[in-house]
Design an enzyme around this catalytic site. Structure first.
Site, PDB file in Angstrom:
ATOM      1  N   GLU A   1     -56.096  96.680 -56.663  1.00  0.00           N
ATOM      2  CA  GLU A   1     -56.092  98.136 -57.031  1.00  0.00           C
ATOM      3  C   GLU A   1     -56.620  98.059 -58.247  1.00  0.00           C
ATOM      4  O   GLU A   1     -57.093  99.474 -58.750  1.00  0.00           O
ATOM      5  CB  GLU A   1     -54.291  98.108 -57.271  1.00  0.00           C
ATOM      6  CG  GLU A   1     -53.131  98.218 -55.397  1.00  0.00           C
ATOM      7  CD  GLU A   1     -53.520  97.196 -55.381  1.00  0.00           C
ATOM      8  OE1 GLU A   1     -53.867  96.145 -55.937  1.00  0.00           O
ATOM      9  OE2 GLU A   1     -52.389  97.076 -53.936  1.00  0.00           O
TER      10      GLU A   1
ATOM     11  N   HIS B   1     -40.722  98.588 -53.441  1.00  0.00           N
ATOM     12  CA  HIS B   1     -42.204 100.077 -51.937  1.00  0.00           C
ATOM     13  C   HIS B   1     -41.172 102.095 -52.525  1.00  0.00           C
ATOM     14  O   HIS B   1     -41.574 102.364 -50.724  1.00  0.00           O
ATOM     15  CB  HIS B   1     -42.337  99.729 -51.056  1.00  0.00           C
ATOM     16  CG  HIS B   1     -43.137  98.312 -50.562  1.00  0.00           C
ATOM     17  ND1 HIS B   1     -42.745  97.390 -50.952  1.00  0.00           N
ATOM     18  CD2 HIS B   1     -43.631  98.333 -50.366  1.00  0.00           C
ATOM     19  CE1 HIS B   1     -43.165  96.083 -50.909  1.00  0.00           C
ATOM     20  NE2 HIS B   1     -44.622  96.853 -50.409  1.00  0.00           N
TER      21      HIS B   1
END
Ligand SMILES: Cc1ncc(C[n+]2csc(CCOP(=O)(O)OP(=O)(O)O)c2C)c(N)n1
Ligand SMILES: Cc1ncc(C[n+]2csc(CCOP(=O)(O)OP(=O)(O)O)c2C)c(N)n1
Ligand SMILES: [Mg+2]
Ligand SMILES: [Mg+2]
Lengths: 328, 332, 328, 332
Positions: C58, C127
């Protein structure tokens, strides 16, 4: 009187003498003594196993601190500038903060992340941020922002004792200056999560942290000379936030001014405002709640620009004055 | 408490060892089957990452570990957890959101930890456990307790900065950590051919001065042998090793996977390289166990899983009261 | 009626058809179609050069998006779960956000970071976060939180056009559901930084974003049946924040309730409260300002726990009801 | 506009080239001396990271680059900026917080960019520019414009996850980027011996399938030759190269450095390997320039710096008005 750098060093030294599981790690914390000299002499005193120079790998060594904390150690991890906590954000916000809860209490993470924050050194946008707000919205982290050497020492001792991850943010401009009172000797801990009423007055409540406390006290002195008495409250721990003294004070003064260096949009002062605006003391308010905060801009380099970006004593004075005089 | 049957040593070194390796591979297989079934029946929430086809690497690695040695695990962590010795009922109970689950229902599949057996936790963050394992290894070094830490992770995790920074720290400080990369050919849909310009992922170690070994990750014996060497090296202050276990994920990445990125042929081919059958044929060669003994081991695994499911289903659901108090540890 | 996933896909498709410099990158956005299916079919349509599958990196690919943006491209970078923006925080907060300002305007960074946020899928603490607050205090970022497919499409088109970095946060639970109105066809842009009054009423103002807008509308319907009329305002862009409609509405209703899914301590609702509490409409307030927000806990896994962690329709209803009935 | 005197080619390929290389190394040296002087006189704010002793690598690398090729730079970025062709007055003016400075006084030393000469910016974040360079190279590939991007960074930056993730992406996508690691032996106080378990830092490339080259970073010719090869490789879709330029930082890391982590002997030894003298002796050997010509080049550098300082000092200070409007770009 000790400076903040000395007070922080003293707290770390006491904790390391008391507990073998405490150690310090970070970039250039060893022989160099830390970018701001905070750990000067500690490498010589404690050796390379307890004052550990890391590679330039913030994500890695903050993660290593998490792992060491899970395995019985109590790391103090210094981030050279708090801006670089961005590099380590996953280990701070997704790991350290959540492990205890997420694992159903099976493990806990006793660690302290120490980092300097704030502007005023001409280091520009990537070395001058107030990063508090990245952490206060992450449940599982405690966030401490000391405003003076005495508090810094006592709070850091408690942070090291705490079984949870604590982000401890020191304002760079405070490192070299003494506070307004002597730093107690020995291991005099100050509990986390307890605000401090630094000064009492009946006309206005100012809530501020870090370097803004000193500036607010200056304003309070100035206003006092003009017959206006100001209460100055320093929450010290901004997450979890102790609002008890603020509620009491606002109930009395009916006027609230909150001050932070960080950009106006966001930050702990908004939580203070929201809690007051939603509380039982709402009815005692005689004036709108005002904030004095940084401009919503990255910190610029040139001194004249940098100064314009964050609240100065005059800005706090002007706002305080306006509230008290407009809303009698 | 460690499970009574934890066993260290070469999987072919005795009947007991062979039974142990076989039993644990079967437990993992049956556990994953049970999870899939619970999901299918709508009894389980969230998502699941199954390690069917990858049973050899956790089993082989954990047979090289003492109970005090530690591991960190991943989103695909049931196998690691079982192989290190966790309680099956508390695992299933966690997946079902029960109070007796390992995390009291707060963590689910991706966050199971079992402190007693040295499992520092699965992790929902790809590569998130690698710096943590490295830090646990640092603690071991500072505490001079000779524990070794194994970090399990997938091929995809090798491309995260977290791996990089941890690997270098482990190398320079010669930390007692073993990096076990379970290369199952894909990080979700991204194949290793696309995600790496390397033939062997173990070569990633070269850039840190870390020895890298590539082994057949479906051969529990090969895995054990590589792990055993790496663990001894780590324990003797020799520093980290990167072990690449080449294996394959039979099932989709998670619940939502439509398998668009690979062919049925590829999946079928890998099914012929199945780790349990491979180990059974080794046992046969060595004449270590009879077919009946092997069948009994399989039956034992089935029985244990069924018992764990039954007990978990009956257990009390986790209670929302007290969630806020659970954020911080209150003990000094 | 399109779902949010479809609306987002349509916006990306239109932008990519209009401008060759727009491309999509992220983990599994190609053949897989994205973890939530948002980019399904786009790889087939635009090819591997414009729908780029990245490694699980990322920080690397968000940084690459920044570099590509500096060099004339307009990347849309998808982060599979917004929680992983922690990995990329340096490139988002220290690079993308600051480059234009810090370099004195020499360069700018036209890029969009799209990511799903929020709870409700049983994916637990790493998440399921609402991460808005990590970005709203970082000057230089625009932060958009669409509440329905029609807005999502129009706002995303504008975000892609914008010459500045925009963080575009989509609630996962909205992906598969249609909104309350059809999604306009073609390239109907909705400007960033303009709030929307979704419903008008004289008794109470509710400000909410994302999935909380729909829940607030449900509450408004329910209260309407009881004779209480509620204004629901969706700022849509939470940084910079358009407060004009909120000021107007509060001036009229005298009552304000703010709603967010993220933890109560922090978040955009605090900025809304602070601005109202410090503004000219402070005097119009008939009641304390209340917030309904998530508990200050990481999101737990089990459905019964997860539900308890974030505001449900009943919680909003109870708060709204209490304000209106207690403060007449 | 490119500076009139930008020159591409081997530093020993002509008198003009030799003069150019020498001039730029002198400009960098004199620039840094001027900065130190301004600091000493309290005219400059903040901190400074000087590249005295490291003049050869920016100069050598940039002689292999076209004006449309791009670079990313670091906190120690004056040399890169000058070598790529930036205007000295606008640089000094930035350091002095003047309106005509490259960043209008908003960025200072650590954030100077010069779009005209392809400098995408210095960076205050160690390794922060590496993914950015990689993304610019991706843009070049997507736009098919054949530009190459060079990312300059220090030895310390190799241990950041940002390097890792960018390096791998560059390798798998064969991006036209060259990674130039200026190994000056220290990341602040941390020596490469302590921070790496590698002999040659160029070996870090092995883990990505990226060729690594170690060169004498104080030899502008060696640097040029390695850069030229890497740049051609990148331009021809051959992918990235990692070049390690071994050099040394004469001055402290920044203003606050007390040099506690190294010896005076070490510093003195490296002063004998000084890059300008080294190049002058090569020029001598080849009989390319006379001593008078070389002296004139040095004088030209001095004159240019003095002129830049004088002009900057007189320039208007940056104005705080308009800071808020400067956060976002308003043009669509
Ligand atoms: C930091 C981070 N990025 C992305 C994801 C989403 N994600 C979960 S698993 C996965 C694939 C992981 O691949 P690999 O490491 O090979 O493990 P495998 O799933 O194959 O076992 C991805 C992309 C994540 N959980 N964390
Ligand atoms: C992410 C990050 N971590 C730490 C720092 C503080 N810092 C600035 S320069 C520096 C040393 C960098 O070493 P190297 O990359 O070798 O470059 P050099 O200074 O030697 O040129 C450090 C630690 C930073 N600016 N950014
Ligand atoms: Mg994989
Ligand atoms: Mg260096």
């Amino acid at each position: 009187m000790l400076t903040m750098a000395e007070a922080v060093r003293e707290a770390m030294t006491i904790a390391m003498e008391e507990r073998p599981e405490v150690f310090l790690m970070g970039e250039d914390v060893g022989v160099y003594g830390g970018a701001f000299g905070v750990s000067a002499g500690m490498y010589e005193k404690f050796g390379a196993d307890r004052v550990i120079d890391t590679p330039i790998s913030e994500l890695g060594y903050i993660g290593a601190a998490v792992g060491a904390a899970l395995s019985g150690m109590r790391p103090i991890a210094e981030i050279q500038f708090s801006d670089f906590s961005a590099q380590a954000m996953d280990q701070i916000a997704n790991q350290a903060a959540k492990i205890h809860f997420m694992l159903g209490g099976a493990l806990h993470v006793p660690m302290v992340i120490r980092a300097p924050q704030g502007s005023g050194t001409g280091a520009a946008a990537q070395h001058s941020q107030i990063v508090e707000n990245w952490f206060t919205n992450v449940p599982g982290l405690k966030v401490v922002v000391p405003s003076n050497p005495a508090d810094a020492k006592g709070l850091l001792l408690s942070a090291i004792d705490d079984p949870n991850p604590v982000v401890f943010l020191e304002h760079k401009l405070l490192y070299k200056t003494p506070g307004w009172e002597p730093v107690p000797e020995g291991n005099a801990r100050i509990p986390l999560g307890v605000s401090r009423v630094v000064r009492t007055g009946k006309d206005l409540t100012i809530v501020a942290t870090g370097i803004m406390v000193k500036k607010s006290l200056e304003v309070a002195d100035k206003l006092s000379a003009e017959g206006i008495e100001v209460t100055v409250i320093d929450p010290r721990t901004i997450s979890p936030l102790d609002m008890s003294t603020t509620f009491e004070s606002v109930d009395l003064t009916g006027r609230l001014l909150v001050v932070q260096e960080g950009p106006s949009h966001g930050g702990f002062i908004n939580e203070v405002i929201a809690q007051v605006a939603g509380s039982h003391v709402f009815g005692s308010l005689k004036a709108p709640i005002k904030k004095v905060a940084g401009l919503n801009i990255p910190i610029p380099y040139a001194p004249q620009l940098e100064k314009a970006a964050v609240p100065q004593v005059e800005d706090i004075y002007a706002a305080a004055n306006e509230i008290v005089k407009t809303w009698r | 408490m460690a499970p009574k049957d934890l066993m260290i040593g070469h999987p072919l070194s005795s009947k007991a060892h062979a039974k142990h390796a076989l039993l644990y591979m079967w437990k993992i297989r049956k556990f994953e089957d049970a999870v899939e079934d619970l999901f299918g029946r709508g009894m389980m929430h969230g998502t699941m990452h199954l390690s069917v086809g990858q049973e050899a690497s956790p089993t082989g690695v954990c047979m090289a570990l003492k109970i005090t040695d530690q591991i960190t695990s991943t989103h695909r962590g049931h196998g690691h957890c079982i192989a290190k010795g966790a309680d099956l009922t508390r695992m299933i109970a966690e997946l079902l959101g029960k109070e007796i689950g390992y995390c009291g229902g707060r963590g689910g599949s991706m966050h199971i930890a079992d402190v007693e057996t040295g499992n520092l936790g699965a992790n929902g963050i790809v590569a998130g456990g690698i710096p943590i394992a490295t830090g646990a290894a640092l603690a071991s070094k500072l505490q001079k307790n000779e524990n070794v830490v194994v970090s399990f992770f997938g091929d995809g995790a090798l491309n995260e900065g977290a791996f990089h920074e941890a690997a270098n720290m482990a190398a320079i400080w010669k930390l007692p950590v073993v990096f076990v990369c379970e290369n199952n050919k894909y990080g979700m849909s991204n194949s290793t051919e696309k995600a790496f310009a390397l033939e062997n992922l173990a070569d990633r170690g070269l850039g840190y001065g870390i020895p890298g070994v590539t082994v057949d990750g479906n051969d529990v014996v090969a895995v054990y042998e590589a792990a055993e060497q790496a663990v001894q090296r780590a324990r003797n202050s020799g520093g980290p090793t990167l072990i690449e276990c080449v294996t394959y994920r039979w099932k989709g990445h998670s619940r939502s996977d439509k398998n668009l990125y690979r062919t049925k042929e590829e999946i079928d081919e890998w099914k012929t390289k199945e780790p349990i059958a491979k180990f059974m044929s080794l046992i046969h060669e060595k004449n270590l166990l009879t077919q009946e003994e092997m069948d009994a081991v399989q039956q034992q695994a089935t029985d244990e899983i069924i018992a764990a499911v039954n007990e978990s289903v009956k257990a009390k659901a986790a209670d929302p009261a007290g969630l806020e108090a659970a954020v911080f540890n209150a003990v000094m």
